[in-house]
Design a protein around this motif. Structure first.
Motif, mmCIF file in Angstrom:
data_model
loop_
_atom_site.group_PDB
_atom_site.id
_atom_site.type_symbol
_atom_site.label_atom_id
_atom_site.label_comp_id
_atom_site.label_asym_id
_atom_site.label_seq_id
_atom_site.Cartn_x
_atom_site.Cartn_y
_atom_site.Cartn_z
ATOM 1 N N VAL A 123 -9.514 11.365 6.032
ATOM 2 C CA VAL A 123 -9.895 12.605 5.350
ATOM 3 C C VAL A 123 -11.168 13.207 5.939
ATOM 4 C CG1 VAL A 123 -10.543 13.624 3.131
ATOM 5 C CG2 VAL A 123 -8.781 11.847 3.219
ATOM 6 N N TRP B 68 -2.948 17.836 -8.643
ATOM 7 C CA TRP B 68 -3.501 18.857 -7.769
ATOM 8 C C TRP B 68 -4.945 19.125 -8.152
ATOM 9 C CZ3 TRP B 68 -5.145 23.876 -9.257
ATOM 10 C CH2 TRP B 68 -5.578 24.678 -8.180
ATOM 11 N N LYS C 42 1.802 20.124 -1.134
ATOM 12 C CA LYS C 42 1.922 18.678 -0.953
ATOM 13 C C LYS C 42 2.085 17.968 -2.293
ATOM 14 C CE LYS C 42 -0.234 18.159 3.580
ATOM 15 N NZ LYS C 42 -0.356 19.557 3.965
ATOM 16 N N VAL C 43 1.389 18.438 -3.314
ATOM 17 C CA VAL C 43 1.548 17.831 -4.638
ATOM 18 C C VAL C 43 2.966 18.062 -5.149
ATOM 19 C CG1 VAL C 43 0.802 17.966 -7.059
ATOM 20 C CG2 VAL C 43 -0.896 17.867 -5.226
ATOM 21 N N ASP D 285 -4.429 15.532 -4.251
ATOM 22 C CA ASP D 285 -4.505 16.387 -3.072
ATOM 23 C C ASP D 285 -4.836 17.807 -3.505
ATOM 24 O OD1 ASP D 285 -3.709 15.856 -0.023
ATOM 25 O OD2 ASP D 285 -3.296 17.953 -0.504
ATOM 26 N N SER D 286 -5.503 18.536 -2.606
ATOM 27 C CA SER D 286 -5.902 19.912 -2.921
ATOM 28 C C SER D 286 -4.844 20.928 -2.526
ATOM 29 C CB SER D 286 -7.221 20.248 -2.211
ATOM 30 O OG SER D 286 -7.066 20.139 -0.805
ATOM 31 N N SER D 287 -3.745 20.470 -1.913
ATOM 32 C CA SER D 287 -2.653 21.367 -1.533
ATOM 33 C C SER D 287 -1.564 21.343 -2.597
ATOM 34 C CB SER D 287 -2.065 20.935 -0.177
ATOM 35 O OG SER D 287 -0.819 21.562 0.047
ATOM 36 N N GLY E 257 -7.031 12.757 -1.261
ATOM 37 C CA GLY E 257 -6.586 13.478 -0.075
ATOM 38 C C GLY E 257 -5.338 12.858 0.507
ATOM 39 N N THR E 258 -4.381 12.548 -0.356
ATOM 40 C CA THR E 258 -3.232 11.729 0.018
ATOM 41 C C THR E 258 -2.258 12.398 0.970
ATOM 42 O OG1 THR E 258 -1.442 10.388 -0.937
ATOM 43 C CG2 THR E 258 -1.927 12.470 -2.020
ATOM 44 N N GLY E 259 -2.216 13.727 1.017
ATOM 45 C CA GLY E 259 -1.295 14.403 1.925
ATOM 46 C C GLY E 259 0.156 14.119 1.567
ATOM 47 N N ARG F 287 -9.413 19.500 -6.435
ATOM 48 C CA ARG F 287 -10.447 19.103 -5.500
ATOM 49 C C ARG F 287 -11.125 17.843 -6.020
ATOM 50 N NH1 ARG F 287 -12.223 23.251 -1.833
ATOM 51 N NH2 ARG F 287 -13.703 21.646 -1.183
#
Length: 240
Positions: free
Chosen positions: A152, A128, A108-109, A103-105, A80-82, A130
């Motif tokens: 997180v 990228w 952001k990745v 990260d799941s975004s 969940g590094t953002g 979950r």
């Protein structure tokens, strides 16, 4: 850019006796500048003031080095590094680690991939996905010496995200605020089930009035049962 960021960071590193050189300092400044330049496009952070960024992003990320230093070649994953905290800051400070940023975004990745290229950081990759899904994949499951998570979720949820990544004998480190001991008490069942044991809670104050912080160090003492992590969304909806 003014010297606010650089001066604050240098003074904080000196206060904490964390070693740095001109090359590392240049990388910190370039990374900070890139986060600020790309913030509107990628929605990276609400902290945009230079001195606050130096304290609450960079020094906060580096606080692990007050208590431990990953050995050369250590495999580190930041869950969940953002915008890349704490992972990228630690990679700059300790270039010998092998870093994975998760990260799941997708946005952001994409930013992280650009940042790693601009900073020319080798043995570092952005992924990228979950945590609940990657934690079940053989190339990630129980492959990491250090698993990091900053801001997180509560510890009993974080444990299910993070402990499946940790090798037996490795550590999961949760960057938390001053209330972490209560969280750990509520997470005891989850830690027992997932194979973790609280090794230490390090309490500190960020320089320049940045606030109280805690690092919860959880040692992986046995393998995580194959049924964990559960499917995406379940750790948060039904914490252990």
């Amino acid at each position: 850019m003014s010297n606010g960021f650089c001066d604050t960071l240098v003074n904080g590193l000196k206060e904490w006796n964390i070693a740095y050189d001109d090359r590392r300092l240049e990388h910190f400044v370039r990374y900070h500048r890139l986060v600020m330049e790309k913030n509107r496009e990628f929605n990276l952070t609400s902290i945009t003031e230079e001195t606050e960024s130096a304290v609450k992003h960079f020094l906060d990320s580096l606080s692990l080095l007050l208590f431990a230093r990953p050995e050369p070649g250590a495999r580190v994953i930041d869950v969940g590094t953002g915008a890349g905290f704490p992972g990228v800051a630690l990679k700059i400070a300790v270039p010998s680690i092998v870093l994975t940023l998760l990260d799941s975004s997708r946005k952001k990745v994409a930013f992280l991939e650009e940042a790693l290229a601009v900073l020319e950081l080798d043995q570092a990759a952005a992924v990228w996905g979950r945590a609940e899904e990657l934690g079940r994949q053989p190339r990630h499951r129980e492959r990491y010496d250090w698993v990091l998570a900053r801001g997180v979720a509560e510890v009993r949820v974080l444990a299910e995200y993070c402990l499946p990544f940790a090798a037996v004998g490795g550590c999961f480190v949760a960057y938390k605020g001053p209330g972490v001991k209560a969280e750990l008490a509520g997470a005891q069942q989850a830690l027992d089930v997932l194979g973790g044991s609280v090794e230490a809670v390090h309490e500190l104050s960020l320089p320049f009035g940045g606030g109280a912080r805690s690092l919860a160090v959880i040692r992986k003492i046995k393998a995580t049962p194959e049924c964990f992590p559960r499917r995406p969304g379940m750790p948060e909806k039904r914490p252990l």
